[in-house]
Design an enzyme around this catalytic site. Structure first.
Site, PDB file in Angstrom:
ATOM      1  CB  SER A 115      -0.956   0.000   1.187  1.00  0.00           C
ATOM      2  OG  SER A 115      -0.257   0.277   2.364  1.00  0.00           O
ATOM      3  CE  LYS A 130      -3.041   1.699   5.125  1.00  0.00           C
ATOM      4  NZ  LYS A 130      -3.027   1.154   3.767  1.00  0.00           N
TER       5      LYS A 130
END
Ligand code: ATP
Ligand code: MG
Length: 801
Positions: free
Chosen positions: A703, A746
């Site tokens: 990611s 996140k």
């Protein structure tokens, strides 16, 4: 010292069985893996106890014992000798042995006529078995050696002299004893050595000898040896009196009677006898009152009778007593069901925790279902989330809301089934597993048991897989008959309300996870944290530090500053700690005699808590070409991550540092290829260095692709990435931005770090639903289809220095 034939003659094992005699080399001839440093080859003894200092002849017959002896002689490996409980048994397993024995090098190995194998061994050191190991054609165990005690002092000295005297007296009573023996005994200077020598020579039952071997305390050991020796002297004197020359006519029963009488006498003198009787009576009452099921009750009463017969002292008696105590202290009686008042439950949950509306609603539903169908199969609730978000305290709240007792079972690091289900009683120091231990602490059959950190459960150990034992605990079909190895009778766990907690889901063993209903607690936003602090943490810390509510105060700005500058976490545990530290500062002032309230505002924090901990990283790092801010998911709730790229003279290589995993290395390679295309740079005279600093945690996962790409584009083009932007997303070689996981964690991490713009893959748009509304409101979310979108938004036009 040699074995005095007049005092005792035994053969450790009977002669070799015919089938073993035919294979003198045995399996010991094969190449075997080496023993660990603290391991011993174990040879079981059928009819003898070896003591340190004793030189003993042994006959070995069993194939495995022959293999063990031969291997030991050949490889000069140390050997340990253990008495087996049942001398008739041929196949011995660890539980058939006493776990305390003596090491002894084999000083002679003889193969006699008809293939009999004879050893002469020299007893050396006591040892205690830690665990048996597998993988050898004979028994092998890891052991801890027990040194001879060096105790001195009047307590030891008095017994030592008495024992010497008694030993000399007994030697005098034995017509066949060699004269030198008395001289040898008189010359011994160490009490421990004398005790072992007498015990070794003494004509006593093997269980009694084993008991002496297991008595590590020197005073108690001397007492036991003295007791046995005195009894022996008595027998010899008696047998003389009746005009008998040897003890041959003294049958076992008479001998035992005399011994018992002696033992009672000694116990009386030591004041143990009556105490024992009172204790037995008390145990009897406890057994009657414990509400045991009928068959368990019968067993317990039988054990109690056995205990009474056995008398005091002795390893077995104390084992049995401990067992009966455990049995009686468990909550066998079915507690009356407490009616669940849903409105009150909701109130308790609200009173204890701020926010978490969805979670609380789910808990109330769960309680409602249990109320309607108390015996039905309800799923096990499992709270999953980062540290300090309230998983454990929600469990306590549930217990409070339902009027039950709360107990925690820590599963972190549990890697052996025996920790859940206990050890068999025959193990030294055996205890029930942690489920029944928690039940005893709870003291009631309808407790709330929280299985904490079920994601940290270790893989299977020597005694089996802990996960499978837990499955049985959690399965309503089976847990009414839960069997703990120590208890060895069924225990009903079906009334217990089980809850689990975990930081992450994917390390929970699959079958266990299937049984649970997962409730996520992702962490709190800044606002939520301030509210939690205001309503709960400050009060709690005031109280913990002995302050009245009016005496100290933290301003809103101070709380916000603590949240922002002094903590970076998904939960509120450090927040609570820092609040505590601030209030302690106030407490000192109050204690010094100040009478007006201490008010702590944001500017004072630096003096109290030290310089801000988390503010300037962003400012320091970003703003330079080659730096981009990524977002990582971690088990503790997401974090920001700086990617730094730089150019050094070289030959076109890509250098990667910062504990990157394989996947991350591949995405760096892909990012570089794409960045070269984007900027048209050739790069054959330079090496590109990509570094991911901060934290010693290994970083992996795809990611960070977009962030790496932006760092490289920024480096190659000399244009800085906007410092207030963080990003996450995987990249394909064709420049597509692919979806990733952990969007909620996140984005919250980005907010915590003071970032206001987050770029995520467009295909993750749906995950934004999970982000709390107030966090969403503070964020500018940019959705990415292709890497060029990221460049367009985040890389400024002005070339940096
Ligand atoms: N929403 C909330 N309202 C009030 N207090 C809270 C809230 N969330 C957490 N707390 C408090 O924060 C502290 C830490 O919570 P807790 O010990 O339950 O964390 P946890 O999730 O079990 O963490 P870990 O994974 O480290 O065990 C507790 O004192 C708890 O009361
Ligand atoms: Mg916890």
């Amino acid at each position: 010292m040699t074995n005095a034939p007049t005092m005792q003659l035994w053969s450790a094992e009977e002669a070799a069985p015919a089938e073993a005699a035919g294979q003198p080399t045995g399996p010991g001839a094969r190449a075997l893996k080496p023993l660990p440093a603290d391991a011993l080859i174990i040879i079981p003894l059928r009819g003898a106890v070896l003591f340190p200092g004793g030189l003993s002849p042994l006959a070995v017959g069993r194939a495995s014992s022959i293999a063990a002896a031969q291997h030991a002689v050949k490889s000069e490996a140390p050997v340990g000798f253990l008495l087996q409980r049942d001398p008739q048994k041929d196949e011995v397993r660890p539980e058939d042995l006493y776990w305390v024995g003596t090491t002894g090098p084999i000083v002679r190995y003889l193969t006699g006529q008809e293939g009999a194998h004879h050893l002469v061994v020299q007893g050396q050191t006591r040892f205690r078995v830690l665990e048996f190991l597998e993988g050898w054609p004979f028994l092998v165990a890891r052991v801890a050696r027990v040194a001879q005690p060096q105790d001195q002092g009047p307590e030891v000295e008095a017994r030592f002299l008495q024992l010497k005297e008694k030993a000399v007296e007994v030697i005098g009573l034995l017509p066949q004893a060699p004269d030198e023996l008395a001289a040898v005994v008189r010359g011994i200077e160490s009490p421990a050595v004398l005790a072992d020598m007498v015990a070794n020579l003494l004509d006593a039952k093997n269980e009694q000898k084993q008991d002496i071997l297991e008595t590590f305390d020197l005073v108690r050991r001397l007492d036991k040896v003295l007791g046995l020796l005195s009894a022996r002297a008595e027998v010899l004197r008696l047998s003389k009196e009746i005009g008998d020359k040897t003890r041959a006519q003294f049958d076992e029963r008479q001998r035992e009677h005399v011994l018992r009488e002696q033992l009672r006498q000694i116990q009386k003198e030591l004041g143990e006898g009556e105490e024992g009787a009172a204790e037995a009576e008390e145990l009897g009452r406890a057994i009657a009152a414990a509400g045991l099921p009928e068959d368990v009750l019968k067993n317990a009463q039988r054990d109690l009778r056995r205990l009474q017969r056995m008398g005091e002292g002795g390893a077995e008696a104390s084992m049995l007593r401990t067992y009966l105590e455990w049995l009686t202290e468990l909550p066998w009686k079915t507690a009356a069901p407490v009616p669940v008042d849903l409105a009150q439950a909701r109130q308790v949950l609200d009173a204890d925790h701020f926010g978490l509306d969805k979670v609380k609603r789910r808990i109330v539903e769960y309680l409602a279902v249990r109320k309607l169908n108390p015996t039905g199969k309800s799923p096990i609730l499992c709270f999953v989330g980062p540290p300090g978000v309230g998983k454990t305290s929600l469990g306590q709240s549930i217990a409070k809301a339902t009027g039950r007792v709360f107990q925690r079972v820590a599963l972190g690091g549990v890697h052996d089934e025996a920790e859940i289900r206990g050890h068999r009683r025959t193990y030294i120091g055996a205890l029930p597993g942690n489920i029944l231990q928690a039940m005893r602490r709870a003291g009631t059959s309808n407790a709330v048991l929280m299985l904490d950190e079920i994601d940290k459960l270790g893989a299977g150990g020597f005694h089996g897989d802990p996960a499978s034992a837990l499955l049985e605990v959690l399965d309503p079909e089976q847990n009414s008959r839960f069997r703990d190895n120590y208890l060895a009778v069924d225990f009903d766990l079906s009334r217990v309300l089980f809850l689990c907690t975990a930081n992450v889901l994917d390390t929970i063993p699959g079958p266990l996870r299937d049984r649970m209903e997962v409730i996520h607690l992702p962490g709190y936003t800044e606002d939520e944290k301030i509210q939690i602090a205001r309503r709960y943490l400050v009060h709690r810390q005031l109280e913990a530090n002995g302050l009245q509510p009016g005496q100290a105060e933290l301003s809103d700005a101070a709380l916000a500053a603590i949240v922002r500058d002094y903590t970076r976490e998904a939960g509120v545990r450090n927040l609570e700690r820092e609040i505590g530290a601030s209030l302690r500062h106030a407490a000192v002032r109050i204690a010094e005699g100040r009478d007006e309230a201490v008010r702590i505002d944001a500017p004072e924090l630096a003096a109290i808590l030290g310089p801000r901990r988390y503010d300037n990283e962003l400012a320091l790092r970003s703003g330079l070409p080659g730096v981009a801010t990524g977002l990582a998911w971690t088990p503790v709730g997401g974090d920001i991550l700086f990617i730094e790229a730089s150019k050094v003279p070289g030959s076109g290589r890509l250098i990667l540092t910062g504990q990157l995993g394989e996947v991350m290395k591949e995405s760096a390679q892909a990012a570089l290829t794409l960045a070269k295309l984007e900027t048209g740079e050739a790069l054959d005279k330079v090496d590109v260095h990509v570094h991911v600093p901060a934290g010693a945690t290994p970083k992996d996962g795809p990611s960070a692709g977009v962030a790496m790409y932006l760092a490289l584009v920024s480096l190659l083009s000399g244009r800085a990435v906007r410092p207030d932007v963080a990003m996450t997303g995987e990249i394909s070689l064709r420049g597509l931005v692919l979806p990733i996981g952990g969007v909620k964690e996140k984005t919250l991490a980005a907010l915590r770090a003071g970032i206001r713009t987050v770029m995520i893959p467009r295909r993750n748009e749906k995950d934004l639903e999970d982000v709390p509304a107030d966090a969403r409101a503070q964020l500018n979310i940019v959705l990415l289809d292709r890497v060029e979108d990221a460049v367009r938004y985040a890389v400024g036009e002005t070339a940096a220095s």
